[in-house]
Enzyme design. Structure first.
Site, short mmCIF file in Angstrom:
data_model
loop_
_atom_site.label_atom_id
_atom_site.label_comp_id
_atom_site.label_asym_id
_atom_site.label_seq_id
_atom_site.Cartn_x
_atom_site.Cartn_y
_atom_site.Cartn_z
N ASN A 10 11.57 55.51 -66.38
CA ASN A 10 10.16 55.38 -66.80
C ASN A 10 10.15 55.37 -68.32
OD1 ASN A 10 7.48 55.51 -67.34
ND2 ASN A 10 7.17 57.56 -66.49
N LYS A 12 7.74 54.76 -70.22
CA LYS A 12 6.44 55.18 -70.78
C LYS A 12 6.01 54.18 -71.86
CE LYS A 12 7.50 59.85 -69.34
NZ LYS A 12 7.35 61.27 -69.52
N GLU A 102 0.95 62.31 -66.66
CA GLU A 102 0.34 61.91 -67.94
C GLU A 102 -0.94 61.13 -67.70
OE1 GLU A 102 3.88 60.17 -69.55
OE2 GLU A 102 4.76 62.17 -69.77
N GLU A 172 7.66 66.11 -60.05
CA GLU A 172 7.78 66.26 -61.50
C GLU A 172 6.92 67.43 -61.98
OE1 GLU A 172 9.10 62.38 -63.59
OE2 GLU A 172 6.91 62.40 -63.53
N GLY A 178 9.44 66.19 -70.63
CA GLY A 178 9.56 66.00 -72.07
C GLY A 178 9.76 67.30 -72.85
N SER A 218 12.85 66.25 -67.72
CA SER A 218 13.98 66.61 -68.57
C SER A 218 15.34 66.39 -67.90
CB SER A 218 13.85 68.05 -69.09
OG SER A 218 12.70 68.18 -69.91
P1 13P Z 1 11.28 63.25 -69.28
O1 13P Z 1 12.52 62.79 -68.54
O2 13P Z 1 11.16 62.69 -70.66
O3 13P Z 1 11.10 64.73 -69.19
O4 13P Z 1 10.04 62.59 -68.48
C1 13P Z 1 9.99 62.72 -67.10
C2 13P Z 1 8.95 61.83 -66.60
O5 13P Z 1 7.76 62.04 -66.84
C3 13P Z 1 9.36 60.64 -65.85
O6 13P Z 1 8.26 60.04 -65.25
#
Ligand code: 13P
Length: 254
Positions: A10, A12, A102, A172, A178, A218
């Site tokens: 992802n 983002k 998010e 998640e 993050g 993470s």
């Molecule tokens: P991170 O791997 O940056 O923690 O993000 C996880 C995430 O939201 C994947 O959709």
């Protein structure tokens, strides 16, 4: 029943379409056919890069699935800024992330809108990657399992049993996204077991055993093995660590 693990990137709101092409190309040099036979690899670029990534996947016959990060539930209409399921399907997008925390946190997504999106994605023969997870406060209050199971119940409420078996769910925990503070594999395993229990009560044992459940939050090349060692966990949804093709390839290979 053996479930084929699915590892999804992802990205983002990162990477222009030019950077996206480079990343996918690099990734294709780093992964072998053996890797992608064993693990389904999904790349989810921003909307603006979908067409570019689709073109390179098809031209070079790369063994990656193309995913989108969100979608609207209507096929068309006066919804400025939105992208519809048929628009994604026409780009041969096969996976769509739905209900990412998010989107729930910053864009007012609710279980009701997530439910409509899930149905719309299935309606166009794509696979939703449904994201669920509790916040820090909810975990502290001992409500993690309740929150996650009620999200699954409400979000999948419009999905029939045939489609449900094809669902991918990403557990998640919001506090792990993050932050560099991943969930413990034990706690992740417990949440995933609770997700399968709720699927069993909504549908059947077969559905509960067919659905692939990823862990996200993470994930890095350094910790992926711990998660994949948990029998209930069928892969990962990776944010930050998926931006670098070398690290993401190590995660896929684990
Ligand atoms: P991170 O791997 O940056 O923690 O993000 C996880 C995430 O939201 C994947 O959709």
């Amino acid at each position: 029943m053996a479930r084929r693990p699915v590892v999804a990137a992802n990205w983002k709101m990162h990477k222009t379409h030019l950077e996206a092409i480079q990343t996918v190309q690099k990734l294709s040099y780093l992964l072998s056919k053996e890797d992608t036979d064993r693990i389904e690899v999904v790349v989810c670029p921003p909307f603006t890069a979908l067409r570019a990534v689709q073109t390179i996947i098809e031209a070079d016959r790369l063994p990656f699935a193309l995913g989108a990060q969100d979608v609207h539930w209507e096929d068309r209409g006066a919804f400025t800024g939105e992208v519809s399921p048929p628009m994604l399907a026409a780009l041969r997008v096969t996976h769509v992330i739905v209900g990412h925390s998010e989107r729930r946190q910053h864009f007012g997504e609710t279980d009701a809108t997530v439910a409509r999106k899930l149905r719309a994605v299935f309606g166009h023969d794509m696979t939703p990657i449904l994201c669920v997870g509790e916040t820090d406060d909810e975990r502290e209050a001992g409500r993690a399992t309740d929150v996650v199971t009620s999200q699954v119940r409400e979000d999948a409420s419009k999905v029939g049993p045939d489609q449900a078996a094809r669902l991918v769910i990403a557990y998640e925990p919001v506090w792990a996204i993050g932050t560099g503070k991943a969930c413990s594999p034990e706690d992740a395993g417990e949440a995933v077991r609770a997700i399968r229990d709720v699927l069993e009560s909504m549908y059947s044992t077969d559905v509960a055993e067919s659905v692939r459940v990823q862990y996200g939050g993470s994930v890095t090349a350094g910790n992926i093995r711990e998660f994949m060692a948990v029998p209930e966990i069928d892969g990962a949804l990776v944010g930050g660590a998926s931006l670098d093709p070398e690290e993401f390839a190590l995660i896929v290979k684990h």
